[in-house]
Structures are given as structure tokens and as C-alpha cells.
Design a protein around this motif. Sequence first.
Motif, PDB file in Angstrom:
ATOM      1  N   GLY A   1      40.562   5.000 -33.011  1.00 47.19           N
ATOM      2  CA  GLY A   1      40.121   4.893 -31.631  1.00 47.19           C
ATOM      3  C   GLY A   1      39.758   6.235 -31.035  1.00 47.19           C
ATOM      4  O   GLY A   1      39.893   7.286 -31.674  1.00 47.19           O
ATOM      5  N   TYR A   2      39.286   6.172 -29.805  1.00 51.12           N
ATOM      6  CA  TYR A   2      38.869   7.371 -29.087  1.00 51.12           C
ATOM      7  C   TYR A   2      39.693   7.517 -27.820  1.00 51.12           C
ATOM      8  O   TYR A   2      39.834   6.579 -27.038  1.00 51.12           O
ATOM      9  CB  TYR A   2      37.384   7.290 -28.730  1.00 51.12           C
ATOM     10  CG  TYR A   2      36.489   7.234 -29.951  1.00 51.12           C
ATOM     11  CD1 TYR A   2      36.137   8.398 -30.627  1.00 51.12           C
ATOM     12  CD2 TYR A   2      36.037   6.014 -30.433  1.00 51.12           C
ATOM     13  CE1 TYR A   2      35.330   8.342 -31.756  1.00 51.12           C
ATOM     14  CE2 TYR A   2      35.223   5.947 -31.560  1.00 51.12           C
ATOM     15  CZ  TYR A   2      34.881   7.118 -32.220  1.00 51.12           C
ATOM     16  OH  TYR A   2      34.091   7.063 -33.334  1.00 51.12           O
TER      17      TYR A   2
ATOM     18  N   PRO B   1      40.681  10.415 -24.433  1.00 52.96           N
ATOM     19  CA  PRO B   1      39.904  11.088 -23.403  1.00 52.96           C
ATOM     20  C   PRO B   1      38.832  12.017 -23.987  1.00 52.96           C
ATOM     21  O   PRO B   1      39.073  12.716 -24.975  1.00 52.96           O
ATOM     22  CB  PRO B   1      40.973  11.888 -22.639  1.00 52.96           C
ATOM     23  CG  PRO B   1      42.240  11.134 -22.863  1.00 52.96           C
ATOM     24  CD  PRO B   1      42.139  10.597 -24.257  1.00 52.96           C
ATOM     25  N   ASP B   2      37.643  11.995 -23.386  1.00 47.97           N
ATOM     26  CA  ASP B   2      36.530  12.864 -23.754  1.00 47.97           C
ATOM     27  C   ASP B   2      36.158  12.734 -25.237  1.00 47.97           C
ATOM     28  O   ASP B   2      35.778  13.708 -25.887  1.00 47.97           O
ATOM     29  CB  ASP B   2      36.854  14.324 -23.421  1.00 47.97           C
ATOM     30  CG  ASP B   2      35.620  15.223 -23.468  1.00 47.97           C
ATOM     31  OD1 ASP B   2      34.496  14.701 -23.280  1.00 47.97           O
ATOM     32  OD2 ASP B   2      35.775  16.438 -23.720  1.00 47.97           O
ATOM     33  N   GLY B   3      36.294  11.539 -25.784  1.00 52.94           N
ATOM     34  CA  GLY B   3      35.863  11.306 -27.162  1.00 52.94           C
ATOM     35  C   GLY B   3      36.792  11.858 -28.225  1.00 52.94           C
ATOM     36  O   GLY B   3      36.397  11.978 -29.397  1.00 52.94           O
ATOM     37  N   SER B   4      38.029  12.211 -27.864  1.00 54.96           N
ATOM     38  CA  SER B   4      38.990  12.685 -28.874  1.00 54.96           C
ATOM     39  C   SER B   4      39.252  11.572 -29.888  1.00 54.96           C
ATOM     40  O   SER B   4      39.294  10.397 -29.546  1.00 54.96           O
ATOM     41  CB  SER B   4      40.300  13.097 -28.188  1.00 54.96           C
ATOM     42  OG  SER B   4      40.755  12.091 -27.293  1.00 54.96           O
ATOM     43  N   ALA B   5      39.403  11.960 -31.145  1.00 57.27           N
ATOM     44  CA  ALA B   5      39.582  10.986 -32.219  1.00 57.27           C
ATOM     45  C   ALA B   5      41.060  10.814 -32.545  1.00 57.27           C
ATOM     46  O   ALA B   5      41.789  11.799 -32.708  1.00 57.27           O
ATOM     47  CB  ALA B   5      38.828  11.436 -33.472  1.00 57.27           C
ATOM     48  N   VAL B   6      41.511   9.557 -32.650  1.00 60.04           N
ATOM     49  CA  VAL B   6      42.917   9.260 -32.927  1.00 60.04           C
ATOM     50  C   VAL B   6      42.990   8.220 -34.039  1.00 60.04           C
ATOM     51  O   VAL B   6      42.407   7.138 -33.926  1.00 60.04           O
ATOM     52  CB  VAL B   6      43.636   8.729 -31.674  1.00 60.04           C
ATOM     53  CG1 VAL B   6      45.118   8.508 -31.973  1.00 60.04           C
ATOM     54  CG2 VAL B   6      43.475   9.683 -30.505  1.00 60.04           C
ATOM     55  N   PHE B   7      43.693   8.555 -35.103  1.00 61.42           N
ATOM     56  CA  PHE B   7      43.873   7.654 -36.254  1.00 61.42           C
ATOM     57  C   PHE B   7      45.354   7.307 -36.359  1.00 61.42           C
ATOM     58  O   PHE B   7      46.208   8.192 -36.333  1.00 61.42           O
ATOM     59  CB  PHE B   7      43.405   8.340 -37.537  1.00 61.42           C
ATOM     60  CG  PHE B   7      43.167   7.405 -38.683  1.00 61.42           C
ATOM     61  CD1 PHE B   7      41.881   7.133 -39.125  1.00 61.42           C
ATOM     62  CD2 PHE B   7      44.225   6.785 -39.348  1.00 61.42           C
ATOM     63  CE1 PHE B   7      41.645   6.269 -40.191  1.00 61.42           C
ATOM     64  CE2 PHE B   7      44.009   5.916 -40.393  1.00 61.42           C
ATOM     65  CZ  PHE B   7      42.712   5.650 -40.818  1.00 61.42           C
ATOM     66  N   ILE B   8      45.653   6.008 -36.491  1.00 64.72           N
ATOM     67  CA  ILE B   8      47.039   5.529 -36.427  1.00 64.72           C
ATOM     68  C   ILE B   8      47.362   4.713 -37.672  1.00 64.72           C
ATOM     69  O   ILE B   8      46.575   3.842 -38.072  1.00 64.72           O
ATOM     70  CB  ILE B   8      47.242   4.652 -35.181  1.00 64.72           C
ATOM     71  CG1 ILE B   8      46.845   5.415 -33.913  1.00 64.72           C
ATOM     72  CG2 ILE B   8      48.675   4.166 -35.081  1.00 64.72           C
ATOM     73  CD1 ILE B   8      46.452   4.514 -32.784  1.00 64.72           C
ATOM     74  N   GLU B   9      48.500   4.981 -38.280  1.00 69.95           N
ATOM     75  CA  GLU B   9      49.009   4.186 -39.398  1.00 69.95           C
ATOM     76  C   GLU B   9      50.234   3.418 -38.920  1.00 69.95           C
ATOM     77  O   GLU B   9      51.130   3.998 -38.299  1.00 69.95           O
ATOM     78  CB  GLU B   9      49.373   5.076 -40.583  1.00 69.95           C
ATOM     79  CG  GLU B   9      48.173   5.810 -41.175  1.00 69.95           C
ATOM     80  CD  GLU B   9      48.557   6.738 -42.323  1.00 69.95           C
ATOM     81  OE1 GLU B   9      49.780   6.887 -42.593  1.00 69.95           O
ATOM     82  OE2 GLU B   9      47.646   7.320 -42.935  1.00 69.95           O
ATOM     83  N   THR B  10      50.278   2.112 -39.203  1.00 68.55           N
ATOM     84  CA  THR B  10      51.384   1.288 -38.740  1.00 68.55           C
ATOM     85  C   THR B  10      51.992   0.490 -39.888  1.00 68.55           C
ATOM     86  O   THR B  10      51.365   0.281 -40.922  1.00 68.55           O
ATOM     87  CB  THR B  10      50.931   0.293 -37.649  1.00 68.55           C
ATOM     88  OG1 THR B  10      50.071  -0.696 -38.232  1.00 68.55           O
ATOM     89  CG2 THR B  10      50.192   0.998 -36.530  1.00 68.55           C
TER      90      THR B  10
ATOM     91  N   GLY C   1      40.920   5.649 -23.020  1.00 68.14           N
ATOM     92  CA  GLY C   1      40.406   5.581 -24.376  1.00 68.14           C
ATOM     93  C   GLY C   1      39.976   4.179 -24.733  1.00 68.14           C
ATOM     94  O   GLY C   1      39.957   3.277 -23.885  1.00 68.14           O
ATOM     95  N   SER C   2      39.627   3.993 -25.998  1.00 62.75           N
ATOM     96  CA  SER C   2      39.235   2.669 -26.464  1.00 62.75           C
ATOM     97  C   SER C   2      39.504   2.552 -27.954  1.00 62.75           C
ATOM     98  O   SER C   2      39.356   3.520 -28.706  1.00 62.75           O
ATOM     99  CB  SER C   2      37.752   2.404 -26.184  1.00 62.75           C
ATOM    100  OG  SER C   2      36.940   3.347 -26.862  1.00 62.75           O
ATOM    101  N   LEU C   3      39.918   1.365 -28.370  1.00 61.76           N
ATOM    102  CA  LEU C   3      40.153   1.100 -29.783  1.00 61.76           C
ATOM    103  C   LEU C   3      38.805   0.880 -30.444  1.00 61.76           C
ATOM    104  O   LEU C   3      37.963   0.126 -29.940  1.00 61.76           O
ATOM    105  CB  LEU C   3      41.033  -0.146 -29.927  1.00 61.76           C
ATOM    106  CG  LEU C   3      41.688  -0.409 -31.274  1.00 61.76           C
ATOM    107  CD1 LEU C   3      42.558   0.762 -31.695  1.00 61.76           C
ATOM    108  CD2 LEU C   3      42.530  -1.686 -31.190  1.00 61.76           C
ATOM    109  N   GLY C   4      38.568   1.550 -31.580  1.00 60.58           N
ATOM    110  CA  GLY C   4      37.289   1.449 -32.269  1.00 60.58           C
ATOM    111  C   GLY C   4      37.340   0.498 -33.450  1.00 60.58           C
ATOM    112  O   GLY C   4      38.371  -0.095 -33.758  1.00 60.58           O
TER     113      GLY C   4
END
Length: 247
Positions: A88-89, A91-100, A121-124
Motif C-alpha cells: 500500500g501507499y 502519506p505522499d506516496g510512501s511505500a509500505v509492504f506488510i507480511e502477515t 493512505g490506501s491499500l494497493g
Amino acid sequence: MAGHSKWANIRHRKGAQDKKRGKIFTKLIKEITVAVKGSGPDPDANPRLRLALQNARGQNLPKDTIDRAIKKASGEGGEDYVESTFEGYGPDGSAVFIETATDNNTRTVSSVRAAFNKYNGSLGKDGCLQFIFDHKGVFLIEKEQIKMSEDDFMLEVIDGGAEDVDFDDEQYTVVTTAMEDFGSVSAKLAELEIEAQEAGLQRLPTTTKTLSAEDLVTFNKLIDVLEDNDDVQKVYHNIEIEDEEEN
């Protein structure tokens, strides 16, 4: 430089996690459970469990807790976790990758999406960040573990398949490998009688970016909420972490 940025990102995440020791223990137990459920309770025949136990020892997870987790995962019943990733993204297009790792994927999807929505943000879609993160093997080694010169150590681990060795931090030496060379470097460290405090596959940003002070506050709140989620095992991002932000 890029290498420093990647290490700063790892160090920042580790520092944040160290403040949440109980959460770390929960995530370590879950990783042991997933490893045992996947390939059995014998670490000699189960590389993932062997790595999970190494990381558990590195974080001082009590031995009786480890033994109980293995015994419970080996028996009938107990939790069955499904592993998923989210991209997902912030604030300001920062990239976030999550492992669950979760026993209720509907709950996990809902809570992760809610966190992004709350903090600008938003989930991609799956794969939207594939060009932003490299999947690498990373070994975090306390310097006191290394009983040789930096030059000799570098030659040894590069001979074992390492891509990069970073000595810049005061406390840790960081060894980075291609994903496919993780096992050979792990074997080389064992041969050298060096046990990393933390080892595993990490998602390192290929490039980093900075945020405004306002966006950084919101971004940090997003990361905190995600890391506090019991279903979340690891969170990666591509935001440049300055030294003063770590203190």
C-alpha cells in the motif's frame, strides 16, 4: 548513500520493535508455530524452524516458551495461520509492504485497510510495489561475535555468497545476500561459529524518499498501528530515516 539508507531503515524498525518486547515475543512464537506446522518440529530437517529458533534466541525468548510453542504446534489442534502480504501507499506516496500470519484473513484485510484509510493512505493491488523493494537475505550480527579483522570477515562471507557487508554501525555488522544465497551465507557463518542476533529475508527499498514533517508524523502513526496489529509479522517501507529521528 543507498546502503546506509537500507541499514537505517532496518535499524529504525528494530529499534521500534525493541520497545515492544511483548509484541516481538508473540510474533516469534507465531513464526515458530508456522514453521512447525509447515515442516515438522525437527530443526535439523526444517530450515525455517531452525531460523525461527535462532531469531528467538537472539531476542532472548525464554527456552521453556520456545519448547511449549513447538510442542503445541506439533500436537492436534492449535492455531493454523495463513500467510499473506499487503502492499500500500502511505502519506505522499510512501511505500509500505506488510507480511502477515493470521487465523482470520477477513479480519486482517479489514484492519490493514482501515489503518491505511485513517492515515492518508490506501491499500494497493498485489505486485504494485514489486519494483520498489528487493527481497534480500539480511544477517544482523553483534560486532563482539566476530573474532577476526573486518577485512578477513568480509573475505570469508563474500566467499560464502554475501553481496555486501556494512560495518558502519557501532553495535552491529550487517551482511546482505541475494535471496538464493541466504542458505550458503548462513552455513558460512555457522562454520565461523557466528550466530546472528537476527537473520531472515527482508524487503529492502531500492530507493528511498523523505517526507515533510507533517506527513512524517502521520506516516509514523500508520507504521505504529500496523506493527501493533497481532496479525502483522513485519512491516517494511521506503522512507529515509535520519539519525535524529531514531533517538
